[in-house]
Design an enzyme around this catalytic site. Structure first.
Site, short mmCIF file in Angstrom:
data_model
loop_
_atom_site.label_atom_id
_atom_site.label_comp_id
_atom_site.label_asym_id
_atom_site.label_seq_id
_atom_site.Cartn_x
_atom_site.Cartn_y
_atom_site.Cartn_z
CB THR A 28 -0.97 0.02 1.20
OG1 THR A 28 -0.22 -0.17 2.41
CG2 THR A 28 -2.01 -1.08 1.07
NE ARG A 36 -11.50 -9.97 2.07
CZ ARG A 36 -10.81 -10.67 1.19
NH1 ARG A 36 -9.53 -10.42 1.01
NH2 ARG A 36 -11.37 -11.64 0.49
CG ASP A 102 3.22 -6.03 -5.91
OD1 ASP A 102 4.20 -6.75 -5.64
OD2 ASP A 102 2.47 -5.56 -5.03
CG HIS A 119 -2.82 -15.35 -4.52
ND1 HIS A 119 -3.42 -14.53 -3.58
CD2 HIS A 119 -2.97 -16.61 -4.05
CE1 HIS A 119 -3.90 -15.28 -2.60
NE2 HIS A 119 -3.63 -16.54 -2.85
CB CYS A 127 -5.20 -18.92 -23.46
SG CYS A 127 -6.70 -19.61 -24.22
CB CYS A 152 -6.21 -17.26 -26.85
SG CYS A 152 -4.74 -18.29 -27.06
CB CYS A 155 -7.04 -21.89 -28.92
SG CYS A 155 -7.41 -21.22 -27.28
CB SER A 194 -6.73 -9.68 5.62
OG SER A 194 -7.04 -10.54 4.53
CG ASN A 218 -2.57 -7.19 8.66
OD1 ASN A 218 -2.11 -6.88 7.56
ND2 ASN A 218 -3.87 -7.37 8.85
#
Length: 248
Positions: A28, A36, A102, A119, A127, A152, A155, A194, A218
């Site tokens: 941030t 959130r 990032d 993630h 694709c 894509c 395909c 979180s 946190n």
């Protein structure tokens, strides 16, 4: 809080094998909003959460078109690491397991081979049909040229960023590597997460069962605070440099 910070600093300094788990809160200060928090993306615009839902993304061209426009202006393209990223780079943990897309840990100097992007990454497109991967910048050039929902090139399938959406499975090899690293650690340092998204949040339980200390840094409470050896509240740009001060 001073006592807790002191305890956390001692735990971090005394650990031989540290693994870090980072979430949106560490970025941030680099201008990338969390999801959130009080000023989070989904707090300010609840409809934006649909762009992170795989079912909605597959079924709605409107959602995809909105998402492609958001990708064009994502703050991650121009973001630079902040004091929290550099603090972790100084610590040089065995692994950095990040929920972020990032690549700011790598930009701060953390070796890419030590960073597990649980993630995924915003810097590639993929694709959903044939799994063809491309540099996201080249895909965004097509959007700038007028393709509002670029298909894509291999395909004709639906493209998205190479990030994990709600309803989408994590890469199981990455998840196994993350669990193995945490199981073999002396300390799990949670920074800016979180701890509400599974299975990443369950890594705290893995650490606890393995006998590792857990330090959670946190800005707000997490569901796993009761498992932590120490909990430090506050902005990550302040708390992590306090935990991992520069060498004198």
């Amino acid at each position: 809080m001073t006592s807790t910070l002191s305890t956390a600093r001692s735990l971090v300094a005394g650990a031989g094998r540290v693994v870090a788990l980072t979430g949106a809160g560490i970025s941030t200060d680099s201008g990338i909003p969390d999801f959130r928090g009080p000023q989070g993306l989904w707090t300010r615009d609840p409809a934006a959460e649909k762009m992170s839902n795989l079912k909605a993304y597959r079924e709605s061209r409107e959602v995809r078109e909105r998402t492609w426009q958001a990708r064009l202006v994502h703050p991650g393209w121009d973001a630079t690491p902040n004091a929290a990223h550099y603090a972790l780079e100084r610590l040089s943990p065995t692994r950095i397991i990040t929920q972020n897309i990032d690549r700011l840990h790598q930009k701060a100097g953390s070796p890419p081979e030590r960073v597990l992007e649980l993630h995924g990454t915003m810097f590639e497109s993929v694709c959903l049909s044939c799994d063809d991967h491309r540099d996201m910048r080249s895909t965004l050039e097509r959007v700038r040229a007028g393709e509002t929902d670029p298909p894509c090139l291999v395909c004709g399938g639906i493209l998205k960023s190479a990030t994990v959406s709600f309803g989408q499975h994590l890469d199981q090899n990455l998840l196994r590597a993350a669990r193995a690293a945490v199981s073999d650690s002396d300390l799990l340092l949670v920074a800016g997460s979180s701890l509400r998204v599974q299975p990443a949040a369950s890594l705290v339980s893995v650490a606890s069962r393995s006998g590792a200390a857990v330090v959670i840094c946190n800005g707000s409470e997490t569901p796993y605070d009761s498992m932590a050896t120490a909990v430090v509240r506050g902005p990550l740009g302040d708390t992590l440099p306090a935990l991992i001060p520069p060498p004198t």
